[in-house]
Design a protein around this motif. Structure first.
Motif, PDB file in Angstrom:
ATOM      1  N   LEU A  37       0.832  -1.197   0.000  1.00  0.00           N
ATOM      2  CA  LEU A  37       0.000   0.000   0.000  1.00  0.00           C
ATOM      3  C   LEU A  37       0.872   1.254   0.000  1.00  0.00           C
ATOM      4  O   LEU A  37       0.590   2.217  -0.731  1.00  0.00           O
ATOM      5  CB  LEU A  37      -0.932  -0.024   1.220  1.00  0.00           C
ATOM      6  CG  LEU A  37      -1.999   1.058   1.341  1.00  0.00           C
ATOM      7  CD1 LEU A  37      -3.192   0.534   2.144  1.00  0.00           C
ATOM      8  CD2 LEU A  37      -1.458   2.320   2.016  1.00  0.00           C
ATOM      9  N   ASP A  40       2.255   1.785  -3.462  1.00  0.00           N
ATOM     10  CA  ASP A  40       1.209   2.313  -4.333  1.00  0.00           C
ATOM     11  C   ASP A  40       0.978   3.796  -4.067  1.00  0.00           C
ATOM     12  O   ASP A  40       0.862   4.600  -5.006  1.00  0.00           O
ATOM     13  CB  ASP A  40      -0.087   1.529  -4.102  1.00  0.00           C
ATOM     14  CG  ASP A  40      -1.259   2.106  -4.848  1.00  0.00           C
ATOM     15  OD1 ASP A  40      -1.259   2.037  -6.087  1.00  0.00           O
ATOM     16  OD2 ASP A  40      -2.180   2.645  -4.193  1.00  0.00           O
ATOM     17  N   TRP A  78      -8.246  -0.198  -1.936  1.00  0.00           N
ATOM     18  CA  TRP A  78      -8.183  -0.583  -3.349  1.00  0.00           C
ATOM     19  C   TRP A  78      -9.533  -0.446  -4.056  1.00  0.00           C
ATOM     20  O   TRP A  78      -9.647  -0.814  -5.222  1.00  0.00           O
ATOM     21  CB  TRP A  78      -7.680  -2.034  -3.457  1.00  0.00           C
ATOM     22  CG  TRP A  78      -6.371  -2.229  -2.758  1.00  0.00           C
ATOM     23  CD1 TRP A  78      -6.181  -2.803  -1.538  1.00  0.00           C
ATOM     24  CD2 TRP A  78      -5.087  -1.808  -3.203  1.00  0.00           C
ATOM     25  NE1 TRP A  78      -4.849  -2.778  -1.200  1.00  0.00           N
ATOM     26  CE2 TRP A  78      -4.150  -2.166  -2.207  1.00  0.00           C
ATOM     27  CE3 TRP A  78      -4.633  -1.164  -4.353  1.00  0.00           C
ATOM     28  CZ2 TRP A  78      -2.801  -1.891  -2.328  1.00  0.00           C
ATOM     29  CZ3 TRP A  78      -3.273  -0.890  -4.469  1.00  0.00           C
ATOM     30  CH2 TRP A  78      -2.378  -1.255  -3.473  1.00  0.00           C
ATOM     31  N   ARG A  81     -10.239   0.294  -7.998  1.00  0.00           N
ATOM     32  CA  ARG A  81      -9.031   0.089  -8.813  1.00  0.00           C
ATOM     33  C   ARG A  81      -9.180  -1.164  -9.670  1.00  0.00           C
ATOM     34  O   ARG A  81      -9.712  -2.183  -9.222  1.00  0.00           O
ATOM     35  CB  ARG A  81      -7.802  -0.039  -7.905  1.00  0.00           C
ATOM     36  CG  ARG A  81      -7.629   1.122  -6.921  1.00  0.00           C
ATOM     37  CD  ARG A  81      -7.031   2.341  -7.573  1.00  0.00           C
ATOM     38  NE  ARG A  81      -5.673   2.063  -7.988  1.00  0.00           N
ATOM     39  CZ  ARG A  81      -4.619   2.058  -7.155  1.00  0.00           C
ATOM     40  NH1 ARG A  81      -4.784   2.315  -5.855  1.00  0.00           N
ATOM     41  NH2 ARG A  81      -3.402   1.829  -7.615  1.00  0.00           N
ATOM     42  N   VAL A  86      -3.662  -2.970 -10.450  1.00  0.00           N
ATOM     43  CA  VAL A  86      -3.056  -3.371  -9.181  1.00  0.00           C
ATOM     44  C   VAL A  86      -2.025  -4.474  -9.400  1.00  0.00           C
ATOM     45  O   VAL A  86      -0.972  -4.493  -8.761  1.00  0.00           O
ATOM     46  CB  VAL A  86      -4.149  -3.804  -8.178  1.00  0.00           C
ATOM     47  CG1 VAL A  86      -3.527  -4.314  -6.882  1.00  0.00           C
ATOM     48  CG2 VAL A  86      -5.086  -2.633  -7.881  1.00  0.00           C
ATOM     49  N   TYR A 159     -11.797  -3.844  -8.039  1.00  0.00           N
ATOM     50  CA  TYR A 159     -11.991  -4.185  -6.640  1.00  0.00           C
ATOM     51  C   TYR A 159     -13.115  -3.341  -6.056  1.00  0.00           C
ATOM     52  O   TYR A 159     -13.163  -2.121  -6.254  1.00  0.00           O
ATOM     53  CB  TYR A 159     -10.704  -3.961  -5.850  1.00  0.00           C
ATOM     54  CG  TYR A 159      -9.593  -4.928  -6.206  1.00  0.00           C
ATOM     55  CD1 TYR A 159      -9.709  -6.277  -5.897  1.00  0.00           C
ATOM     56  CD2 TYR A 159      -8.433  -4.494  -6.855  1.00  0.00           C
ATOM     57  CE1 TYR A 159      -8.695  -7.171  -6.222  1.00  0.00           C
ATOM     58  CE2 TYR A 159      -7.424  -5.380  -7.184  1.00  0.00           C
ATOM     59  CZ  TYR A 159      -7.560  -6.720  -6.865  1.00  0.00           C
ATOM     60  OH  TYR A 159      -6.562  -7.609  -7.192  1.00  0.00           O
TER      61      TYR A 159
END
Length: 218
Positions: A37, A40, A78, A81, A86, A159
């Motif tokens: 995370l 990201d 998420w 996304r 991802v 997601y």
């Protein structure tokens, strides 16, 4: 010509052996989903938001919120996304880790034990609250690693922020038992590794187990 008295057909499959292992704090010296995370967020220039989000999860855990709940909350990050986006982020994170292995170490003794199990032909099975995009580097080291992991819910290839299954606590034991039954694994001759008391239930299913000293992850 058929031999008299011998049933014809497929021979029964010989039971296999497996090594079932937790990942975060057992195989990796870092929390895969938290660090994924953060990676990201850094790519999207929202690291401050990520730290606030993670601090909220840690605070909830300290206040006694069950792991199954905090694990489900994590996947809200998420929401919306695309699966492919991802997955590509996971590939880039794995590339970064591969380029700086000292900063992203695997933990002993379990890493070497898994190497030995792999050479011996045993199944390697991750039993983890993490999810597949965050585990790509682990799977690069052990390409035949099977995943029993948290499964996020998906709609229209994105997601939703919700879960199909959170793999924490007794859900890990249920998943291991189901995997062993499906693949004819002899649990009494198999192995299990973990670093937290919540791993003990699935570890108790194996003939040999090792609870390692917890690493500092988060």
């Amino acid at each position: 010509m058929e031999e008299s008295g011998r049933p014809q057909g497929r021979r029964p499959q010989r039971p296999s052996q497996a090594a079932y292992t937790d990942i975060d704090g057992t195989v990796t010296a870092y929390n895969t989903i938290f660090e994924f995370l953060r990676f990201d967020a850094a790519e999207r220039s929202c690291s401050a938001d990520a730290e606030e989000f993670l601090a909220g999860l840690r605070s909830a855990a300290r206040n006694g919120v069950p792991r199954s709940v905090t694990n489900a909350r994590y996947f809200g990050w998420w929401r919306g996304r695309s699966i492919s986006e991802v997955a590509q982020t996971g590939e880039r994170w794995a590339d970064l880790q591969d380029g700086s292995p000292d900063e992203w170490p695997f933990l002993e003794p379990v890493a070497s034990l898994l190497d030995a199990h792999s050479l011996s032909g045993r199944r390697l099975v991750a039993v983890t609250a993490s999810f597949e995009p965050a585990l790509l580097r682990v799977r690069r080291r052990w390409p035949h690693l099977e995943l029993l992991c948290t499964i996020p819910r998906v709609a229209d290839d994105r997601y939703t922020g919700d879960l199909e299954r959170a793999l924490v606590g007794d859900a890990k034991a249920q998943a291991v038992a189901a995997h062993a039954a499906e693949h004819n694994v002899d649990l009494a001759r198999s192995f299990a590794y973990g670093d937290h008391h919540s791993d003990l239930e699935f570890m108790a299913l194996a003939g040999e187990s090792l609870l390692v000293t917890p690493a500092t992850v988060g």
